[in-house]
Design a protein around this motif. Structure first.
Motif, PDB file in Angstrom:
ATOM      1  N   LYS A  11     107.545  81.397  -1.263  1.00 24.52           N
ATOM      2  CA  LYS A  11     107.941  81.026  -1.757  1.00 24.52           C
ATOM      3  C   LYS A  11     108.052  82.859  -1.777  1.00 24.52           C
ATOM      4  O   LYS A  11     107.823  83.741  -1.354  1.00 24.52           O
ATOM      5  CB  LYS A  11     106.333  81.262  -2.649  1.00 24.52           C
ATOM      6  CG  LYS A  11     106.390  81.432  -3.401  1.00 24.52           C
ATOM      7  CD  LYS A  11     105.119  81.712  -3.906  1.00 24.52           C
ATOM      8  CE  LYS A  11     104.908  81.739  -5.939  1.00 24.52           C
ATOM      9  NZ  LYS A  11     104.059  80.762  -6.436  1.00 24.52           N
ATOM     10  N   THR A  14     107.165  88.288  -5.987  1.00 25.35           N
ATOM     11  CA  THR A  14     107.528  88.182  -7.634  1.00 25.35           C
ATOM     12  C   THR A  14     108.321  89.019  -8.067  1.00 25.35           C
ATOM     13  O   THR A  14     108.557  90.179  -6.915  1.00 25.35           O
ATOM     14  CB  THR A  14     105.866  88.715  -7.846  1.00 25.35           C
ATOM     15  OG1 THR A  14     105.595  89.425  -7.199  1.00 25.35           O
ATOM     16  CG2 THR A  14     105.215  87.369  -8.343  1.00 25.35           C
ATOM     17  N   HIS A  27     115.184  83.254  -6.822  1.00 27.83           N
ATOM     18  CA  HIS A  27     113.308  82.924  -7.011  1.00 27.83           C
ATOM     19  C   HIS A  27     113.149  81.908  -8.211  1.00 27.83           C
ATOM     20  O   HIS A  27     112.335  81.216  -8.095  1.00 27.83           O
ATOM     21  CB  HIS A  27     112.684  84.321  -7.628  1.00 27.83           C
ATOM     22  CG  HIS A  27     110.978  83.891  -8.082  1.00 27.83           C
ATOM     23  ND1 HIS A  27     110.847  83.206  -9.701  1.00 27.83           N
ATOM     24  CD2 HIS A  27     110.045  84.505  -7.535  1.00 27.83           C
ATOM     25  CE1 HIS A  27     109.500  83.738  -8.964  1.00 27.83           C
ATOM     26  NE2 HIS A  27     109.075  84.454  -8.227  1.00 27.83           N
ATOM     27  N   LYS A  28     114.159  81.926  -8.906  1.00 26.24           N
ATOM     28  CA  LYS A  28     114.685  80.722 -10.151  1.00 26.24           C
ATOM     29  C   LYS A  28     115.491  79.810  -9.648  1.00 26.24           C
ATOM     30  O   LYS A  28     114.058  77.886 -10.006  1.00 26.24           O
ATOM     31  CB  LYS A  28     115.356  80.940 -11.406  1.00 26.24           C
ATOM     32  CG  LYS A  28     116.099  80.291 -12.838  1.00 26.24           C
ATOM     33  CD  LYS A  28     117.063  80.541 -13.755  1.00 26.24           C
ATOM     34  CE  LYS A  28     116.986  80.044 -14.776  1.00 26.24           C
ATOM     35  NZ  LYS A  28     117.923  80.780 -15.555  1.00 26.24           N
ATOM     36  N   TRP A  30     113.893  78.669  -6.381  1.00 30.60           N
ATOM     37  CA  TRP A  30     113.270  77.650  -5.708  1.00 30.60           C
ATOM     38  C   TRP A  30     111.793  77.464  -6.731  1.00 30.60           C
ATOM     39  O   TRP A  30     111.256  76.270  -6.535  1.00 30.60           O
ATOM     40  CB  TRP A  30     112.591  79.005  -5.179  1.00 30.60           C
ATOM     41  CG  TRP A  30     111.707  78.513  -3.535  1.00 30.60           C
ATOM     42  CD1 TRP A  30     112.164  78.118  -2.678  1.00 30.60           C
ATOM     43  CD2 TRP A  30     110.095  78.497  -4.482  1.00 30.60           C
ATOM     44  NE1 TRP A  30     110.148  78.536  -2.043  1.00 30.60           N
ATOM     45  CE2 TRP A  30     109.977  78.496  -3.428  1.00 30.60           C
ATOM     46  CE3 TRP A  30     109.365  79.142  -5.627  1.00 30.60           C
ATOM     47  CZ2 TRP A  30     108.325  77.718  -2.772  1.00 30.60           C
ATOM     48  CZ3 TRP A  30     107.506  78.586  -5.274  1.00 30.60           C
ATOM     49  CH2 TRP A  30     107.546  78.001  -3.816  1.00 30.60           C
ATOM     50  N   GLU A  31     111.884  78.236  -8.234  1.00 33.34           N
ATOM     51  CA  GLU A  31     110.971  77.637  -8.071  1.00 33.34           C
ATOM     52  C   GLU A  31     110.852  76.223  -9.327  1.00 33.34           C
ATOM     53  O   GLU A  31     110.245  75.141  -8.867  1.00 33.34           O
ATOM     54  CB  GLU A  31     110.768  78.679  -9.630  1.00 33.34           C
ATOM     55  CG  GLU A  31     109.892  79.663  -9.325  1.00 33.34           C
ATOM     56  CD  GLU A  31     108.147  80.061  -9.309  1.00 33.34           C
ATOM     57  OE1 GLU A  31     107.914  78.397 -10.265  1.00 33.34           O
ATOM     58  OE2 GLU A  31     107.772  80.592  -8.309  1.00 33.34           O
ATOM     59  N   ASN A  34     110.625  74.181  -5.967  1.00 32.38           N
ATOM     60  CA  ASN A  34     109.347  73.291  -5.891  1.00 32.38           C
ATOM     61  C   ASN A  34     109.026  72.320  -6.973  1.00 32.38           C
ATOM     62  O   ASN A  34     108.058  71.224  -6.028  1.00 32.38           O
ATOM     63  CB  ASN A  34     108.575  74.839  -5.893  1.00 32.38           C
ATOM     64  CG  ASN A  34     107.387  74.673  -5.648  1.00 32.38           C
ATOM     65  OD1 ASN A  34     107.036  73.993  -4.470  1.00 32.38           O
ATOM     66  ND2 ASN A  34     106.562  75.309  -6.412  1.00 32.38           N
ATOM     67  N   LYS A  35     109.240  72.630  -8.247  1.00 35.24           N
ATOM     68  CA  LYS A  35     108.817  71.824  -9.243  1.00 35.24           C
ATOM     69  C   LYS A  35     109.272  70.336  -8.512  1.00 35.24           C
ATOM     70  O   LYS A  35     108.921  69.593  -9.373  1.00 35.24           O
ATOM     71  CB  LYS A  35     109.221  72.427 -10.838  1.00 35.24           C
ATOM     72  CG  LYS A  35     108.042  73.464 -11.305  1.00 35.24           C
ATOM     73  CD  LYS A  35     108.724  74.183 -12.282  1.00 35.24           C
ATOM     74  CE  LYS A  35     106.996  75.433 -13.003  1.00 35.24           C
ATOM     75  NZ  LYS A  35     108.403  75.865 -14.440  1.00 35.24           N
ATOM     76  N   SER A  58     102.971  74.857  -3.406  1.00 31.25           N
ATOM     77  CA  SER A  58     103.770  75.216  -3.314  1.00 31.25           C
ATOM     78  C   SER A  58     104.069  73.388  -2.499  1.00 31.25           C
ATOM     79  O   SER A  58     103.556  72.707  -2.637  1.00 31.25           O
ATOM     80  CB  SER A  58     104.466  75.478  -2.190  1.00 31.25           C
ATOM     81  OG  SER A  58     103.990  75.024  -0.918  1.00 31.25           O
TER      82      SER A  58
END
Length: 147
Positions: A11, A14, A27-28, A30-31, A34-35, A58
């Motif tokens: 992850k 932040t 980051h975007k 990865w998020e 992950n979702k 995660s």
């Protein structure tokens, strides 16, 4: 779509106001990965198994929980299959062909769980469990084997 991004990478830290565009973009991505990965994994896992797996932040953690859960199940299944293989007898209530197929299927299931059952051992094991009426067949097999 980088669906494996969350599984392959930890992850990300932040995002702050000082983060550059590459970090924000990663980051975007990865998020989202992950979702989506988490949603797909939850969809394919059976409901009775879902309840035994704790919530995870995660998809990578979730996958680790599933792997640990099934490792213990595999060990239990190995024991059950070995017990079934070693205690199965041929009583003549089903055909010889079905008996042999069932024994080889158990051996194949053990192989998929990491336990290789030697073919020669399996053949000899099957022959040894036959009833007395198959004695001539056993003798013939042993004669052919020794040549």
């Amino acid at each position: 779509m980088d669906l494996d991004l969350a599984l392959l990478n930890d992850k990300p830290t932040t995002i702050t106001d000082k983060s550059n565009e590459d970090k924000k973009s990663f980051h975007k991505s990865w998020e989202l990965s992950n979702k989506l990965r988490f949603m797909f994994m939850r969809m394919i896992v059976a409901n009775n198994i879902k309840s035994t797996i704790p919530q995870a932040e995660s998809s990578r953690e979730y996958l680790k929980f599933v792997e640990e859960h099934f490792r213990s199940i595999d060990k239990s299944l190995n024991g059950t299959l070995m017990d079934e293989l070693t205690t199965m007898k041929f009583y003549g209530s089903r055909s010889m062909q079905n008996y042999i197929i069932e024994m080889t299927n158990i051996a194949a299931r053990l192989w998929t769980l990491g336990m290789k059952v030697n073919d020669t051992f399996l053949v000899q094991f099957i022959l040894n469990l036959l009833t007395l009426e198959y004695g001539p067949f056993q003798i013939k097999h042993n004669t052919i084997k020794d040549k």
